[in-house]
Design an enzyme around this catalytic site. Structure first.
Site, PDB file in Angstrom:
ATOM      1  N   CYS A 108      13.097  -2.541  -2.407  1.00  0.00           N
ATOM      2  CA  CYS A 108      11.693  -2.002  -2.690  1.00  0.00           C
ATOM      3  C   CYS A 108      10.766  -2.877  -3.285  1.00  0.00           C
ATOM      4  O   CYS A 108      11.255  -3.542  -4.124  1.00  0.00           O
ATOM      5  CB  CYS A 108      11.965  -0.579  -3.507  1.00  0.00           C
ATOM      6  N   HIS A 166      21.014   2.619  -3.050  1.00  0.00           N
ATOM      7  CA  HIS A 166      21.048   1.219  -3.028  1.00  0.00           C
ATOM      8  C   HIS A 166      22.255   0.681  -3.749  1.00  0.00           C
ATOM      9  O   HIS A 166      22.795   1.341  -4.729  1.00  0.00           O
ATOM     10  CB  HIS A 166      19.691   0.780  -3.668  1.00  0.00           C
TER      11      HIS A 166
HETATM   12  P1  HMG Z   1      -4.361   2.585  -3.487  1.00  0.00           P
HETATM   13  O1  HMG Z   1      -4.828   1.269  -4.018  1.00  0.00           O
HETATM   14  O2  HMG Z   1      -4.413   3.532  -4.520  1.00  0.00           O
HETATM   15  O3  HMG Z   1      -5.381   3.041  -2.295  1.00  0.00           O
HETATM   16  O4  HMG Z   1      -3.047   2.544  -2.903  1.00  0.00           O
HETATM   17  P2  HMG Z   1      -6.565   3.231  -2.054  1.00  0.00           P
HETATM   18  O5  HMG Z   1      -6.986   4.316  -1.527  1.00  0.00           O
HETATM   19  O6  HMG Z   1      -7.463   2.741  -3.251  1.00  0.00           O
HETATM   20  O7  HMG Z   1      -6.855   1.942  -1.059  1.00  0.00           O
HETATM   21  C1  HMG Z   1      -6.840   0.677  -1.267  1.00  0.00           C
HETATM   22  C2  HMG Z   1      -6.903  -0.182   0.223  1.00  0.00           C
HETATM   23  O8  HMG Z   1      -5.621  -0.144   1.062  1.00  0.00           O
HETATM   24  C3  HMG Z   1      -8.082   0.278   0.822  1.00  0.00           C
HETATM   25  O9  HMG Z   1      -8.662  -0.703   1.842  1.00  0.00           O
HETATM   26  C4  HMG Z   1      -7.534   1.299   1.685  1.00  0.00           C
HETATM   27  O10 HMG Z   1      -8.474   1.294   2.859  1.00  0.00           O
HETATM   28  C5  HMG Z   1      -6.205   0.791   2.280  1.00  0.00           C
HETATM   29  P3  HMG Z   1      -9.674  -1.885   1.270  1.00  0.00           P
HETATM   30  O11 HMG Z   1     -10.893  -0.847   1.137  1.00  0.00           O
HETATM   31  O12 HMG Z   1      -9.149  -2.508   0.038  1.00  0.00           O
HETATM   32  O13 HMG Z   1     -10.032  -2.758   2.380  1.00  0.00           O
HETATM   33  N1  HMG Z   1      -5.252   1.845   2.333  1.00  0.00           N
HETATM   34  C6  HMG Z   1      -4.504   1.923   3.646  1.00  0.00           C
HETATM   35  N2  HMG Z   1      -4.306   1.035   4.602  1.00  0.00           N
HETATM   36  C7  HMG Z   1      -3.451   1.071   5.681  1.00  0.00           C
HETATM   37  N3  HMG Z   1      -2.622   2.218   5.507  1.00  0.00           N
HETATM   38  C8  HMG Z   1      -2.547   3.253   4.378  1.00  0.00           C
HETATM   39  C9  HMG Z   1      -3.786   2.775   3.338  1.00  0.00           C
HETATM   40  N4  HMG Z   1      -3.911   3.629   2.561  1.00  0.00           N
HETATM   41  C10 HMG Z   1      -4.838   2.847   1.646  1.00  0.00           C
HETATM   42  N5  HMG Z   1      -1.882   4.331   4.471  1.00  0.00           N
HETATM   43  C11 HMG Z   1      -1.250   3.187  -1.165  1.00  0.00           C
HETATM   44  C12 HMG Z   1      -2.366   3.439  -2.259  1.00  0.00           C
HETATM   45  C13 HMG Z   1      -0.423   4.198  -1.284  1.00  0.00           C
HETATM   46  C14 HMG Z   1      -2.059   2.952   0.069  1.00  0.00           C
HETATM   47  C15 HMG Z   1      -0.794   2.187  -1.697  1.00  0.00           C
HETATM   48  O14 HMG Z   1      -0.049   2.167  -3.096  1.00  0.00           O
HETATM   49  C16 HMG Z   1       0.518   1.588  -0.766  1.00  0.00           C
HETATM   50  O15 HMG Z   1       0.319   1.306   0.390  1.00  0.00           O
HETATM   51  N6  HMG Z   1       1.869   1.391  -1.153  1.00  0.00           N
HETATM   52  C17 HMG Z   1       3.146   0.994  -0.627  1.00  0.00           C
HETATM   53  C18 HMG Z   1       3.894   1.864  -1.234  1.00  0.00           C
HETATM   54  C19 HMG Z   1       5.190   1.438  -0.441  1.00  0.00           C
HETATM   55  O16 HMG Z   1       5.219   1.248   1.041  1.00  0.00           O
HETATM   56  N7  HMG Z   1       6.508   1.313  -1.171  1.00  0.00           N
HETATM   57  C20 HMG Z   1       7.695   1.062  -0.637  1.00  0.00           C
HETATM   58  C21 HMG Z   1       8.284   2.483   0.010  1.00  0.00           C
HETATM   59  S1  HMG Z   1       8.975   3.829  -1.017  1.00  0.00           S
HETATM   60  C22 HMG Z   1      10.685   3.233  -1.183  1.00  0.00           C
HETATM   61  O17 HMG Z   1      11.108   2.005  -0.523  1.00  0.00           O
HETATM   62  C23 HMG Z   1      11.431   4.129  -1.685  1.00  0.00           C
HETATM   63  C24 HMG Z   1      12.395   4.955  -0.710  1.00  0.00           C
HETATM   64  O18 HMG Z   1      12.982   3.885   0.228  1.00  0.00           O
HETATM   65  C25 HMG Z   1      13.364   5.707  -1.289  1.00  0.00           C
HETATM   66  C26 HMG Z   1      14.416   4.936  -2.366  1.00  0.00           C
HETATM   67  O19 HMG Z   1      14.818   4.086  -2.296  1.00  0.00           O
HETATM   68  O20 HMG Z   1      14.388   5.772  -3.352  1.00  0.00           O
HETATM   69  C27 HMG Z   1      11.539   5.698   0.249  1.00  0.00           C
HETATM   70 MG    MG Z   2      15.060   2.697  -0.503  1.00  0.00          MG
END
Ligand code: HMG
Ligand code: MG
Length: 319
Positions: free
Chosen positions: A253, A222
């Site tokens: 992010c 970034h």
């Molecule tokens: P959590 O709260 O621990 O999960 O989140 P949970 O298992 O307790 O579930 C919470 C709710 O989310 C539940 O729904 C699940 O069903 C649902 P509810 O019962 O409340 O109605 N759920 C989902 N729904 C759809 N798809 C799923 C899913 N998983 C659970 N996959 C979780 C854990 C990982 C889901 C959450 O933390 C999350 O989605 N985080 C998003 C993280 C993210 O996208 N970050 C940005 C990307 S990383 C990045 O950008 C870095 C990168 O570019 C590299 C760099 O720059 O260094 C890659």
């Molecule tokens: Mg990134």
């Protein structure tokens, strides 16, 4: 044997003048955008990027829509965009639920899993510390490979964490090794908040390269402090031949305070071409795509190189 489409992604050796640019604009570029970009605009963006010559175009995330609302249209995205021959379309997957949803679409053939090198970031990003998140990633990777889905790995915050500061290169190396041992074909090292410099990135790479070969690594910068291209240069000097970037420098992010855009694809392509590297990507087409995206999505985002080339193209049209 792997199906032909699964062989699309090349990795280039240390001495090669070929360089792979992984376009992450439709995912990393858009995920933190507050204003919802219409699905049809995202789909056309992916199609236009595919036509530019990238061999990898990351398209969306199968994450929770409660956590990242911009990626809520992942099912439609993967079903609607075109699939060009020789192009891989990874989708980001955080957990088994995300993988299940991605598999259910019947069209996903590559995923990207993401770990981090700091507990504080990992907890904010995926609600688990580094160890617990790795366990989940290994499980996801195994299921994906069993289903003949290719897996790319990410390690986030490889030099600095927005919550806990400097990151130990040894932790980065261990997470990268773990992802490769689990079967990722490549690991992308992410300076998520763009704080790295030639010195800190070089030191981190020296440590990682003791246990991971350069052709299994990509870099993901970034550009918060304008150091991304210098960091690409030091990565090239150490033998790495793949980098992620985002059209027009879109990005950020949602769980990395202060993270600004990714390294802009236009800037990276100009830099690589000027330094004798072949990417197979048409820079002018990328600039035209950025111009189209700005008008389609109601944005005015340009990288320096993108703006300069666009101005030149407009001036040439007027002559
Ligand atoms: P959590 O709260 O621990 O999960 O989140 P949970 O298992 O307790 O579930 C919470 C709710 O989310 C539940 O729904 C699940 O069903 C649902 P509810 O019962 O409340 O109605 N759920 C989902 N729904 C759809 N798809 C799923 C899913 N998983 C659970 N996959 C979780 C854990 C990982 C889901 C959450 O933390 C999350 O989605 N985080 C998003 C993280 C993210 O996208 N970050 C940005 C990307 S990383 C990045 O950008 C870095 C990168 O570019 C590299 C760099 O720059 O260094 C890659
Ligand atoms: Mg990134």
């Amino acid at each position: 044997m792997l199906p032909t489409r699964l062989l699309a992604t090349r990795t280039y050796s240390t001495a090669s003048n070929r360089f792979r640019v992984v376009e992450v604009g439709a995912r990393d570029g858009l995920q933190a955008e507050k204003k919802f970009v219409p699905t049809e605009v995202k789909v056309e963006l992916i199609d236009r990027l595919s036509a530019c010559g990238f061999s990898t175009v990351e398209t969306t995330s199968f994450v929770s829509p409660k956590w990242v609302p911009q990626m809520a249209d992942h099912n439609e995205i993967v079903k609607k965009h075109k699939r060009f021959n020789g192009v891989s379309y990874p989708v980001l997957v955080p957990n088994a639920a995300g993988l299940k949803n991605a598999l259910a679409t019947g069209v996903v053939d590559e995923i990207a899993v993401f770990g981090a090198a700091s507990d504080a970031f990992s907890l904010k990003n995926v609600n688990s510390n580094v160890e617990d998140s790795l366990k989940k990633l290994l499980e996801v990777t195994k299921i994906a490979l069993d289903n003949k889905i290719r897996v790319r790995g990410y390690v986030s915050v490889v030099v600095g964490c927005p919550y806990s500061g400097d990151v130990k290169p040894e932790v980065v190396a261990r997470v990268a090794e773990t992802l490769l041992e689990a079967g990722c074909y490549e690991v992308s090292l992410g300076d998520t908040i763009g704080v790295g410099t030639v010195k800190s990135v070089g030191k981190m790479l020296d440590t990682v390269l003791k246990s991971v070969p350069a052709n299994k690594l990509a870099v993901h910068f970034h550009d918060t402090y304008g150091q991304a291209l210098a960091n690409v240069l030091v990565s090239i000097e150490k033998g790495i031949r793949a980098a992620d970037s985002s059209i027009a420098g879109l990005g950020g992010c949602p769980y990395a305070k202060g993270a600004t855009g990714n390294l802009a694809t236009e800037d990276l392509l100009y830099f690589l071409k000027g330094n004798g590297f072949e990417t197979g990507v048409d820079l002018e087409k990328v600039v035209e795509t950025a111009k189209w995206f700005n008008s389609a999505a109601g944005y005015d985002k340009w990288s320096r190189v993108g703006r300069a080339i666009s101005n030149k193209m407009e001036a040439a049209q007027k002559c």
